[in-house]
Design a protein around this motif. Structure first.
Motif, PDB file in Angstrom:
ATOM      1  N   THR A 242       0.841  -1.199   0.000  1.00 54.40           N
ATOM      2  CA  THR A 242       0.000   0.000   0.000  1.00 54.40           C
ATOM      3  C   THR A 242       0.878   1.250   0.000  1.00 54.40           C
ATOM      4  O   THR A 242       2.037   1.209   0.423  1.00 54.40           O
ATOM      5  N   VAL A 243       0.312   2.350  -0.493  1.00 54.19           N
ATOM      6  CA  VAL A 243       1.017   3.641  -0.429  1.00 54.19           C
ATOM      7  C   VAL A 243       0.074   4.684   0.157  1.00 54.19           C
ATOM      8  O   VAL A 243      -1.144   4.509   0.138  1.00 54.19           O
ATOM      9  N   ASP A 244       0.644   5.767   0.636  1.00 58.07           N
ATOM     10  CA  ASP A 244      -0.158   6.896   1.107  1.00 58.07           C
ATOM     11  C   ASP A 244      -0.662   7.634  -0.127  1.00 58.07           C
ATOM     12  O   ASP A 244       0.139   8.152  -0.910  1.00 58.07           O
ATOM     13  N   PRO A 245      -1.984   7.681  -0.325  1.00 59.62           N
ATOM     14  CA  PRO A 245      -2.516   8.285  -1.555  1.00 59.62           C
ATOM     15  C   PRO A 245      -2.084   9.749  -1.716  1.00 59.62           C
ATOM     16  O   PRO A 245      -1.895  10.213  -2.848  1.00 59.62           O
ATOM     17  N   ALA A 246      -1.921  10.458  -0.593  1.00 52.80           N
ATOM     18  CA  ALA A 246      -1.552  11.880  -0.690  1.00 52.80           C
ATOM     19  C   ALA A 246      -0.128  12.041  -1.217  1.00 52.80           C
ATOM     20  O   ALA A 246       0.186  13.012  -1.907  1.00 52.80           O
ATOM     21  N   GLY A 247       0.734  11.069  -0.896  1.00 52.54           N
ATOM     22  CA  GLY A 247       2.130  11.174  -1.321  1.00 52.54           C
ATOM     23  C   GLY A 247       2.406  10.495  -2.656  1.00 52.54           C
ATOM     24  O   GLY A 247       3.479  10.663  -3.243  1.00 52.54           O
ATOM     25  N   TRP A 248       1.460   9.747  -3.139  1.00 56.74           N
ATOM     26  CA  TRP A 248       1.646   8.991  -4.380  1.00 56.74           C
ATOM     27  C   TRP A 248       1.767   9.935  -5.586  1.00 56.74           C
ATOM     28  O   TRP A 248       1.062  10.941  -5.676  1.00 56.74           O
ATOM     29  N   ARG A 249       2.701   9.632  -6.479  1.00 58.35           N
ATOM     30  CA  ARG A 249       2.803  10.376  -7.748  1.00 58.35           C
ATOM     31  C   ARG A 249       2.950   9.375  -8.888  1.00 58.35           C
ATOM     32  O   ARG A 249       3.597   8.335  -8.718  1.00 58.35           O
TER      33      ARG A 249
END
Lengths: 249, 217
Positions: A97-104
């Motif tokens: 999983t990733v943090d959606p806010a930090g995802w690019r």
């Protein structure tokens, strides 16, 4: 993306990956034909060459059969498969999983604007919804409900060279696959952000999955990390192991 | 020599049929073995095919074999069907005859007294070969419909949708395997037909050739 059947939950994923590489070596071997001919042909590279030449021929035929106007059938909400199955080259317990806010989303290759994209930028674009059948190369299928931004619109926004041959997808679960430009520009090829009425859950590829109803499951990458437009044949996780590259349906 | 003046009848079956028969037979076996490999990846019935009977080693290998054999089978099939129609082979030799002739030949076959004269197709052969040709065409069509459910969506629709088409494809394979069991058993019982399909045979002038003539037409 499938093969959960081959997974043995007790074994670490890394070991499993090695196991698959070894299996790949024997992939196009002739267990069956040796039965017919009475001799082992496993060491016969000419047979493997012939099979991969035929596979490339099949790819060309698939590209000829493909039409950018022909749409995959869309279904009623009542036909959606519950629960829609998880599938990847690993078990569901290993989903990353990733943090959606930090995802690019990284953008590269033959595009004029290589700046990475955030989720908010995708959310600001018009979304398209589809209830279509996902068909796995293994034979099973399931109907799901995805929405997101048409890939063609995204490619235009980043100034992609639309005459390039391939669009390559890399994922943060170390999966990868690539498609032909004709399929990338198909109206039903979308960068999916939602499943049903909610943001894509981790099991289905959060935060972004490429949904291509004109291709088999292994050409529908989840956990997207980068998109690259290129003329150099990119291959892919399963394609490099022997699945046909076009994988169209 | 006097005999050299006689016109010798042509060997039968024609080389077109013999060559396409064996190319078709090999590619069909490859399609069955690789098809069983693909089936095993996601079985629709509560059993799997034993690994020794499958082709390709794993799903990707099975798929590679399945499509390679498909092109070969389709090429042989087009030549065979074209020849069968244009030469009159289908109309003359394979068109099924009436139920009475089938009953009579079946009775003879069960007593192992059915004649297999070169160049003549008895009622049982006509029925089996016409049947397996139709089944083979349905196998190819249902296979195409699950390979290309979008591009050939009309075909998938004709077969009742993807999941039904997949089961029809499996059922048609089963019928082909059933045919193969009968066909190979009969060919071994009457080995002259097996030699005939390899080297061809010249129809003899003996009257026994016309044993089956004059049946219900």
């Amino acid at each position: 993306m499938s093969h959960n059947r081959l997974d043995r939950s007790a074994i670490a994923p890394e070991l499993r990956r090695i196991e698959r590489r070894l299996m790949l070596k024997g992939a196009l071997s002739l267990g069956g034909l040796s039965m017919l001919s009475g001799c082992a042909l496993d060491d016969e590279p000419s047979v493997e060459r012939a099979l991969s030449a035929m596979s490339r021929f099949t790819d060309r035929m698939q590209a000829l059969l493909f039409s950018r106007q022909r749409l995959a059938r869309e279904f009623d909400a009542s036909r959606i498969t519950h629960p829609f199955p998880f599938n990847a080259y690993y078990d569901e317990s290993e989903v990353r999983t990733v943090d959606p806010a930090g995802w690019r989303l990284d953008v590269g290759g033959l595009v004029s604007d290589r700046r990475p994209w955030s989720l908010a930028q995708f959310r600001a674009l018009p979304q398209k919804r589809q209830i279509t059948r996902h068909i796995c190369v293994e034979g099973w299928s399931a109907i799901g409900d995805w929405s997101g931004v048409p890939l063609s619109m995204f490619l235009q926004k980043v100034g992609a060279d639309l005459r390039a041959k391939y669009v390559n997808f890399r994922c943060f679960d170390d999966y990868s696959t690539s498609i032909d430009m004709a399929t990338a520009l198909h109206p039903q090829t979308i960068l999916a952000l939602d499943y049903g009425d909610r943001a894509l859950p981790p099991a289905y590829g959060a935060p972004m999955k490429v949904r291509i109803p004109t291709k088999l499951g292994y050409k529908n990458p989840k956990y997207l990390a980068s998109i690259e437009v290129t003329n150099r044949f990119p291959g892919g996780y399963w394609e490099d192991q022997g699945y046909d590259w076009f994988g169209g349906s | 020599m006097l005999s050299s003046r006689r016109v010798r009848p042509r060997r039968t079956p024609s080389p077109f049929i013999r060559i396409t028969h064996w190319i078709g037979a090999l590619s069909m076996l490859a399609m069955i073995g690789s098809g069983w490999q693909i089936y095993n990846a996601s079985p629709i019935l509560p059993f799997e095919f034993p690994a020794w009977a499958t082709l390709g080693g794993w799903l990707g290998g099975g798929i590679a074999w399945h499509f390679a054999a498909m092109w070969v089978l389709m090429a042989a099939g087009v030549v065979y069907l074209g020849y069968g129609v244009l030469s009159g082979h289908f109309r003359r030799d394979l068109r099924p005859v009436g139920p009475r002739a089938i009953g009579r030949d079946m009775a003879q076959a069960l007593r192992f007294r059915l004649s297999h004269a070169a160049g003549h197709y008895n009622a049982i052969q006509r029925l089996l070969y016409t049947g397996v040709l139709i089944v083979a065409l349905l196998t190819v069509a249902s296979g195409l419909s699950i390979w290309k459910p979008v591009q050939l969506g009309w075909l998938t629709w004709l077969f009742g949708g993807y999941d039904v088409a997949r089961r029809i494809h499996f059922a048609m394979m089963t019928l082909i395997v059933a045919f193969l069991v009968i066909h190979i058993a009969l060919a071994l019982l009457v080995p002259s037909t097996l030699f005939g399909m390899v080297f061809g045979r010249r129809p003899s002038a003996a009257p026994e050739v016309s044993v089956q003539e004059g049946g219900a037409r």
